[in-house]
Design a protein around this motif. Structure first.
Motif, PDB file in Angstrom:
ATOM      1  N   ASP A  27      -2.335   2.770  35.492  1.00 25.47           N
ATOM      2  CA  ASP A  27      -1.409   3.203  36.544  1.00 25.47           C
ATOM      3  C   ASP A  27       0.070   3.060  36.153  1.00 25.47           C
ATOM      4  O   ASP A  27       0.846   2.504  36.949  1.00 25.47           O
ATOM      5  CB  ASP A  27      -1.677   2.405  37.834  1.00 25.47           C
ATOM      6  N   CYS A  28       0.597   3.492  34.985  1.00 26.58           N
ATOM      7  CA  CYS A  28      -0.060   4.513  34.158  1.00 26.58           C
ATOM      8  C   CYS A  28      -0.297   4.051  32.703  1.00 26.58           C
ATOM      9  O   CYS A  28      -1.425   3.961  32.292  1.00 26.58           O
ATOM     10  CB  CYS A  28       0.760   5.783  34.173  1.00 26.58           C
TER      11      CYS A  28
ATOM     12  N   CYS B 251      -1.538  10.284  36.573  1.00 33.11           N
ATOM     13  CA  CYS B 251      -0.792   9.811  35.405  1.00 33.11           C
ATOM     14  C   CYS B 251      -0.624  10.897  34.353  1.00 33.11           C
ATOM     15  O   CYS B 251       0.437  11.007  33.723  1.00 33.11           O
ATOM     16  CB  CYS B 251      -1.502   8.617  34.784  1.00 33.11           C
TER      17      CYS B 251
ATOM     18  N   TRP C 241      -4.162   4.993  39.631  1.00 36.35           N
ATOM     19  CA  TRP C 241      -2.924   5.229  40.372  1.00 36.35           C
ATOM     20  C   TRP C 241      -3.197   6.194  41.506  1.00 36.35           C
ATOM     21  O   TRP C 241      -4.101   7.037  41.426  1.00 36.35           O
ATOM     22  CB  TRP C 241      -1.889   5.796  39.398  1.00 36.35           C
ATOM     23  N   ASN C 242      -2.385   6.120  42.563  1.00 38.35           N
ATOM     24  CA  ASN C 242      -2.571   7.062  43.669  1.00 38.35           C
ATOM     25  C   ASN C 242      -2.010   8.439  43.351  1.00 38.35           C
ATOM     26  O   ASN C 242      -2.227   9.391  44.096  1.00 38.35           O
ATOM     27  CB  ASN C 242      -1.971   6.528  44.979  1.00 38.35           C
TER      28      ASN C 242
END
Length: 244
Positions: A198-199, A186, A182-183
């Motif tokens: 993600d997540c 998480c 994920w950006n």
């Protein structure tokens, strides 16, 4: 000839003691040495003679021999911790604890293991998920998870497959070591630590809450395919044993 007999006589106690000093790698070794042993806390040696670690051995579920590496049951231990503590382990094996990624890596790369996840909600309902293969890779790769061979015990598969191959193949992430896809982070967003993508579809190391609660989304001790992401479980334990 007489001298040889004397030497053998003197060495006999030493040889016997050496045989007794075979160190158990896991709870399966303890069970195989004495199958009358009850469930409880035992000492194992996943890395060798030192350091020894204490674990809870489940000698009852599905034939016993299970080495428990994660357990939540009452909220007495804080699981929102950093990388170093998830690596070495924390908590109380008689209650809530995390064995440690380092020990888990050595275990799952010494033998072939299966995984059992047992859980219970606050209404007294129980369910499980079982996987015929479970291992993790070393820290240099981020302790990525490899899990497959799902068998449903009523909980559904929140770990290896759901829409995508969800947690399988993911690196472990904590709030201070963000290795998910994920950006964001998480572990920070869901107040836990796990093999996040993600997540998550399961968050066993999240905040210990009590049942259904949507005031904060997906931060509890959850197994989404059973109770959703807004129900925090009463108990969950993750345990492994060698595949026979």
């Amino acid at each position: 000839m007489k001298l040889v007999s004397v030497v053998l006589l003197l060495l006999a106690p030493l040889l016997t003691s050496c045989q007794q000093l075979v160190l158990p790698l896991d709870c399966s070794d303890i069970y195989n040495n004495d199958n009358s042993r009850p469930s409880g806390v035992y000492t194992i040696y996943p890395i060798g003679a030192t350091p020894a670690v204490q674990v809870y051995c489940d000698m009852d579920s599905e034939g016993g021999r299970w080495t428990v590496f994660q357990r939540r049951m009452d909220g007495t231990v804080n699981f929102y911790r950093g990388w170093d503590q998830y690596k070495t382990g924390f908590g109380d094996p008689a209650g809530e604890y995390w064995l440690g990624l380092k020990s888990l890596f050595y275990l799952t790369n010494t033998k072939k293991y299966e995984l059992l996840v047992d859980m219970e909600d606050f209404e007294g309902n129980k369910a499980s998920a079982r996987y015929s293969s479970f291992s993790i890779d070393p820290e240099s790769y981020g302790y990525p998870l490899h899990v497959s061979g799902f068998t449903d015990g009523g909980a559904g598969d929140s770990l290896s497959f759901h829409n995508m191959t969800y947690h399988n193949g993911m690196k472990f992430s904590t709030f201070d070591q963000d290795l998910d896809r994920w950006n964001g982070n998480c572990a920070k967003s869901h107040l836990g630590a796990f093999w996040y993508r993600d997540c998550h579809n399961t968050n066993p190391n999240g905040v210990y809450r009590r049942g259904a609660d949507s005031t904060l989304h997906a931060v509890g001790v959850e197994w989404a395919t059973w109770k959703g992401r807004d129900y925090s479980l009463k108990t969950i334990s993750m345990k492994i044993r060698p595949v026979l």
